[in-house]
Design a protein around this motif. Sequence first.
Motif, PDB file in Angstrom:
ATOM      1  N   UNK A   1       1.797  -1.707 -12.708  1.00 16.28           N
ATOM      2  CA  UNK A   1       1.491  -3.011 -13.325  1.00 16.28           C
ATOM      3  C   UNK A   1       1.369  -4.164 -12.127  1.00 16.28           C
ATOM      4  N   UNK A   2       0.172  -4.884 -12.236  1.00 19.25           N
ATOM      5  CA  UNK A   2       0.033  -5.849 -11.247  1.00 19.25           C
ATOM      6  C   UNK A   2      -1.012  -5.468 -10.424  1.00 19.25           C
ATOM      7  N   UNK A   3      -1.074  -4.298  -9.895  1.00 21.01           N
ATOM      8  CA  UNK A   3      -1.970  -3.750  -8.928  1.00 21.01           C
ATOM      9  C   UNK A   3      -3.244  -3.343  -9.528  1.00 21.01           C
ATOM     10  N   UNK A   4      -4.118  -3.422  -8.654  1.00 23.29           N
ATOM     11  CA  UNK A   4      -5.583  -2.740  -8.811  1.00 23.29           C
ATOM     12  C   UNK A   4      -6.092  -1.279  -8.590  1.00 23.29           C
TER      13      UNK A   4
ATOM     14  N   UNK B   1       0.765  -1.229  -0.054  1.00 21.54           N
ATOM     15  CA  UNK B   1       0.028  -0.110  -0.058  1.00 21.54           C
ATOM     16  C   UNK B   1       0.841   1.461  -0.037  1.00 21.54           C
ATOM     17  N   UNK B   2       1.821   1.342   0.965  1.00 28.35           N
ATOM     18  CA  UNK B   2       2.818   2.399   0.756  1.00 28.35           C
ATOM     19  C   UNK B   2       3.581   2.523  -0.464  1.00 28.35           C
ATOM     20  N   UNK B   3       3.704   1.567  -1.305  1.00 29.77           N
ATOM     21  CA  UNK B   3       4.538   1.554  -2.470  1.00 29.77           C
ATOM     22  C   UNK B   3       3.619   2.372  -3.585  1.00 29.77           C
ATOM     23  N   UNK B   4       2.464   1.837  -3.688  1.00 34.38           N
ATOM     24  CA  UNK B   4       1.198   2.254  -4.464  1.00 34.38           C
ATOM     25  C   UNK B   4       1.025   3.645  -4.299  1.00 34.38           C
ATOM     26  N   UNK B   5       0.970   4.284  -2.955  1.00 32.22           N
ATOM     27  CA  UNK B   5       0.835   5.416  -2.720  1.00 32.22           C
ATOM     28  C   UNK B   5       2.053   6.494  -3.204  1.00 32.22           C
ATOM     29  N   UNK B   6       3.128   5.835  -2.907  1.00 27.34           N
ATOM     30  CA  UNK B   6       4.341   6.605  -3.074  1.00 27.34           C
ATOM     31  C   UNK B   6       4.431   6.550  -4.629  1.00 27.34           C
ATOM     32  N   UNK B   7       3.966   5.597  -5.502  1.00 28.22           N
ATOM     33  CA  UNK B   7       3.957   5.579  -6.985  1.00 28.22           C
ATOM     34  C   UNK B   7       3.045   6.760  -7.401  1.00 28.22           C
ATOM     35  N   UNK B   8       1.494   6.751  -6.832  1.00 26.55           N
ATOM     36  CA  UNK B   8       0.717   7.633  -7.184  1.00 26.55           C
ATOM     37  C   UNK B   8       1.093   9.213  -6.835  1.00 26.55           C
ATOM     38  N   UNK B   9       1.887   9.308  -5.888  1.00 24.24           N
ATOM     39  CA  UNK B   9       2.441  10.892  -5.612  1.00 24.24           C
ATOM     40  C   UNK B   9       3.375  11.176  -6.729  1.00 24.24           C
ATOM     41  N   UNK B  10       3.879  10.308  -7.673  1.00 17.41           N
ATOM     42  CA  UNK B  10       4.663  10.733  -8.677  1.00 17.41           C
ATOM     43  C   UNK B  10       3.983  10.351  -9.969  1.00 17.41           C
ATOM     44  N   UNK B  11       2.690  10.237 -10.282  1.00 14.48           N
ATOM     45  CA  UNK B  11       2.240   9.781 -11.493  1.00 14.48           C
ATOM     46  C   UNK B  11       1.169  10.814 -11.822  1.00 14.48           C
ATOM     47  N   UNK B  12       0.868  11.185 -13.045  1.00 22.49           N
ATOM     48  CA  UNK B  12      -0.196  12.157 -13.388  1.00 22.49           C
ATOM     49  C   UNK B  12      -0.597  11.626 -14.890  1.00 22.49           C
ATOM     50  N   UNK B  13      -1.986  11.608 -14.966  1.00 20.92           N
ATOM     51  CA  UNK B  13      -2.388  11.201 -16.368  1.00 20.92           C
ATOM     52  C   UNK B  13      -3.308  12.579 -16.742  1.00 20.92           C
TER      53      UNK B  13
END
Length: 560
Positions: free
Chosen positions: A110-113, A11-23
Amino acid sequence: MNRLFLLLVMGLWVALAGAQTRVVLQGPLRTLEDGGKVYRVTLKEAPSGVPMTLGITAEPREAAAVRPLPGRAQATWFTDAARGQVLEAAVYVRPDTLGAVKVVGFANPTGFFWNAASDFSWLPVAALPAPTLSSPISGRIVSASPVFRVRIDTPTTVTATYEIEVTNGSTINRTYTVLGTTNAFGLYYTPWTAGFPLGVYQWRARGIDGAGVPGPWSASRSFTASGGIDAAGGISQTAFNNLRAAGWMNHFAASWGGYNVWPAARQNMINATNAGMEVAMYVFLNFDNGSTISGAPANQTGQWQVDRALANVGYTGLGSLPFDLKYIMIDIENRFWGTMSQADRVQRIAEAVQRVRNLGFRPMIYTRNEGFNPWWNDATGSSRDFKELYLWGSKPETETAVFQDDLLLDVGNNWVRFGGWTSRGGKQHLLDKTVFGARIDMNVWDPAVWDQPALSPGAVNFSAPTHNIVRLADGSYRLTMTLRNTGNVEAYAVRVDQPRLAFTTLPGRFSMGMIPPGQSSSLVFTFPASTGVPGTRTVGQFRVLTGDGPRFLAASVTLP
């Protein structure tokens, strides 16, 4: 423990990824020949070294589908996207969809929902239809805080907001916004602290789709708001002022509890009157003679218990109260029953009711009679002797129940009649709620209950009964006895106990109901042929029961 730790790390990894992702989602860019609307999602920012999945979807899925563009092998999503990559796909909306469809562009590791980033836009399709209004039911009486329920029926489910407008045509004009979905009800519970004052209101509703496009208004419906409270504990003047301002128009104060008085009754009614409320009080009858207060008699009649309630609020005679006491309600519950017979309980209720009326107040009955909790039938043997009085029915419901305060319904169904009553003056629908710091019960009332002229005190009296007697083919005698109330107040729950002709006594008590002043009521009795020889002159004897006690009346009768 290891699994929980793993989930936390993920969950922390996805949150960190989200903080650096924009579409960024764009569209519709164009319309294809087959009707598809083309959308493009661009991965603007992504964390270094993290494989991302880029995709397009539409919500709700039963209203629209996303497909690859014609002639392309690419799906509606692809993995291992890098910053700057673009995905295009076509959105196809079902032809029977109304409202708007939500198109979402997303990116996730990739691999996460879980979506690390998303962007969306609304695709307007067609205006939503007018909602169906189901609560309040048109023309009904509800409390000061009605529940509004609306619904839009469409072939597919799309997100919608409901707008509800309520007005009385002059001083009240309110609009409520309710989030919901079509094909599911939108509900708005009027706050107890911001209800509707007594009056007739019109209301209507419309749906607004996710793109902000409103549909047409429904036709208007009406309801009557008429709410009141009852309480046993003390309530401050400020709380009463606030309750009255919030639409609660009347207050029933608990004064006698069967064994003891409720000390807050007088001040509560003074405070309620100062706030502009109508006031009344209730008397919780005991049938077991269980009060041990100073001076309590062995036979604690209905009159004695009513007098205790009145003394508790300072009544010493006509004009002695600092408020206009509209009603004294006789409370019949499943407590303090003792071993008294059902017939004698009816007599005690009659004593209380008649005492109230003789003193110049209006009596009322409070009780309940459900299949699993038949207070009235158990207490009185299904008596119909008080059907002329207003009934205050008790049917507490949950505060989330939709039709909780509809005067004609119990738990969404027509209330089951009992005791000869065909209508209710009021219904207690919520118990023990704290509003403005006051602990109260909530009620809905027919406004006609409170729109009554003042009464004068008086007494019941009866002239000698008149009669008509005929001999039937089988030799039995049919005697019609007529009783006239020559007093100046209503005689309630008049019953004839064990009528006697010559030496024959009929068992049981026979009800005449209420006899208004100056009017008469009749009963028909059938005595057997063995009562006497035709031509014999004898006496008909009638023990007439009222709330003032028994009266022994007689009539000279010649057997035909």
